[in-house]
Design a protein around this motif. Structure first.
Motif, mmCIF file in Angstrom:
data_model
loop_
_atom_site.group_PDB
_atom_site.id
_atom_site.type_symbol
_atom_site.label_atom_id
_atom_site.label_comp_id
_atom_site.label_asym_id
_atom_site.label_seq_id
_atom_site.Cartn_x
_atom_site.Cartn_y
_atom_site.Cartn_z
ATOM 1 N N UNK A 55 0.832 -1.199 0.000
ATOM 2 C CA UNK A 55 0.000 0.000 0.000
ATOM 3 C C UNK A 55 0.867 1.250 0.000
ATOM 4 N N UNK A 56 0.437 2.239 -0.715
ATOM 5 C CA UNK A 56 1.201 3.464 -0.829
ATOM 6 C C UNK A 56 1.044 4.292 0.441
ATOM 7 N N UNK A 57 2.138 4.807 0.896
ATOM 8 C CA UNK A 57 2.122 5.637 2.080
ATOM 9 C C UNK A 57 1.416 6.955 1.763
ATOM 10 N N UNK A 58 0.414 7.309 2.550
ATOM 11 C CA UNK A 58 -0.369 8.511 2.280
ATOM 12 C C UNK A 58 0.486 9.768 2.312
ATOM 13 N N UNK A 59 1.502 9.810 3.148
ATOM 14 C CA UNK A 59 2.343 11.004 3.223
ATOM 15 C C UNK A 59 3.219 11.158 1.994
ATOM 16 N N UNK A 60 3.532 10.072 1.314
ATOM 17 C CA UNK A 60 4.383 10.137 0.130
ATOM 18 C C UNK A 60 3.578 10.326 -1.151
ATOM 19 N N UNK A 61 2.273 10.303 -1.066
ATOM 20 C CA UNK A 61 1.431 10.408 -2.243
ATOM 21 C C UNK A 61 1.296 11.871 -2.662
ATOM 22 N N UNK A 62 1.799 12.247 -3.859
ATOM 23 C CA UNK A 62 1.691 13.642 -4.290
ATOM 24 C C UNK A 62 0.248 14.100 -4.469
ATOM 25 N N UNK A 63 -0.674 13.169 -4.728
ATOM 26 C CA UNK A 63 -2.069 13.555 -4.911
ATOM 27 C C UNK A 63 -2.671 14.135 -3.640
ATOM 28 N N UNK A 64 -2.032 13.876 -2.499
ATOM 29 C CA UNK A 64 -2.547 14.394 -1.231
ATOM 30 C C UNK A 64 -2.546 15.917 -1.219
ATOM 31 N N UNK A 65 -1.565 16.524 -1.869
ATOM 32 C CA UNK A 65 -1.457 17.977 -1.819
ATOM 33 C C UNK A 65 -1.604 18.630 -3.183
ATOM 34 N N UNK A 66 -1.644 17.844 -4.243
ATOM 35 C CA UNK A 66 -1.673 18.419 -5.587
ATOM 36 C C UNK A 66 -3.040 18.241 -6.228
ATOM 37 N N UNK A 67 -4.059 18.681 -5.581
ATOM 38 C CA UNK A 67 -5.394 18.532 -6.150
ATOM 39 C C UNK A 67 -5.783 19.780 -6.948
ATOM 40 N N UNK A 68 -4.976 20.105 -7.935
ATOM 41 C CA UNK A 68 -5.210 21.208 -8.871
ATOM 42 C C UNK A 68 -5.255 22.568 -8.186
ATOM 43 N N UNK A 69 -4.537 22.713 -7.089
ATOM 44 C CA UNK A 69 -4.445 24.021 -6.441
ATOM 45 C C UNK A 69 -3.239 24.767 -6.991
ATOM 46 N N UNK A 70 -3.427 25.987 -7.321
ATOM 47 C CA UNK A 70 -2.318 26.830 -7.759
ATOM 48 C C UNK A 70 -1.934 27.691 -6.568
ATOM 49 N N UNK A 71 -0.656 27.721 -6.209
ATOM 50 C CA UNK A 71 -0.278 28.518 -5.050
ATOM 51 C C UNK A 71 -0.500 30.006 -5.301
ATOM 52 N N UNK A 72 -1.072 30.662 -4.324
ATOM 53 C CA UNK A 72 -1.323 32.093 -4.430
ATOM 54 C C UNK A 72 -0.049 32.851 -4.062
ATOM 55 N N UNK A 73 0.294 33.883 -4.807
ATOM 56 C CA UNK A 73 1.490 34.652 -4.462
ATOM 57 C C UNK A 73 1.294 35.403 -3.150
ATOM 58 N N UNK A 74 2.361 35.581 -2.440
ATOM 59 C CA UNK A 74 2.302 36.297 -1.174
ATOM 60 C C UNK A 74 3.578 36.090 -0.402
ATOM 61 N N UNK A 75 3.708 36.772 0.724
ATOM 62 C CA UNK A 75 4.944 36.696 1.478
ATOM 63 C C UNK A 75 5.264 35.298 2.007
ATOM 64 N N UNK A 76 4.274 34.461 2.276
ATOM 65 C CA UNK A 76 4.524 33.136 2.815
ATOM 66 C C UNK A 76 4.318 32.048 1.766
ATOM 67 N N UNK B 295 4.481 26.883 0.973
ATOM 68 C CA UNK B 295 3.542 25.903 0.442
ATOM 69 C C UNK B 295 4.231 25.022 -0.587
ATOM 70 N N UNK B 296 3.872 23.746 -0.586
ATOM 71 C CA UNK B 296 4.432 22.819 -1.564
ATOM 72 C C UNK B 296 3.507 22.759 -2.754
ATOM 73 N N UNK B 297 4.094 22.704 -3.938
ATOM 74 C CA UNK B 297 3.298 22.644 -5.154
ATOM 75 C C UNK B 297 3.828 21.523 -6.030
ATOM 76 N N UNK B 298 2.952 20.603 -6.437
ATOM 77 C CA UNK B 298 3.304 19.520 -7.353
ATOM 78 C C UNK B 298 2.590 19.798 -8.668
#
Length: 69
Positions: A39-60, A64-67
């Motif tokens: 079974x794939x480790x949930x923490x290593x799965x890029x789909x966990x954080x890459x659900x078509x979100x584009x990072x918003x520009x800003x000081x912080x 944020x991680x972007x895949x």
């Protein structure tokens, strides 16, 4: 298969529980298809954080991680 306790002094119940886990895992690995991976480790799965979100520009935004898709 030999199992050796290298540290500690387990009770017979603890040793039996550990041996049961090892035997079940070995039996599951023996019956698995040769090309199957575990079974794939949930923490290593890029789909966990890459659900078509584009990072918003800003000081912080660097925090944020972007895949890319």
């Amino acid at each position: 298969m030999n199992i050796k306790v290298v540290r500690g002094n387990p009770t017979p119940e603890e040793l039996a529980a550990a041996l049961a886990v090892v035997r079940v895992r070995a039996a599951a690995a023996a019956t698995a298809p040769s090309g199957a991976e575990g079974p794939r480790d949930a923490w290593a799965d890029p789909a966990r954080i890459a659900d078509a979100r584009v990072p918003a520009p800003g000081p912080a935004s660097w925090t944020r991680t972007y895949w890319p898709s």
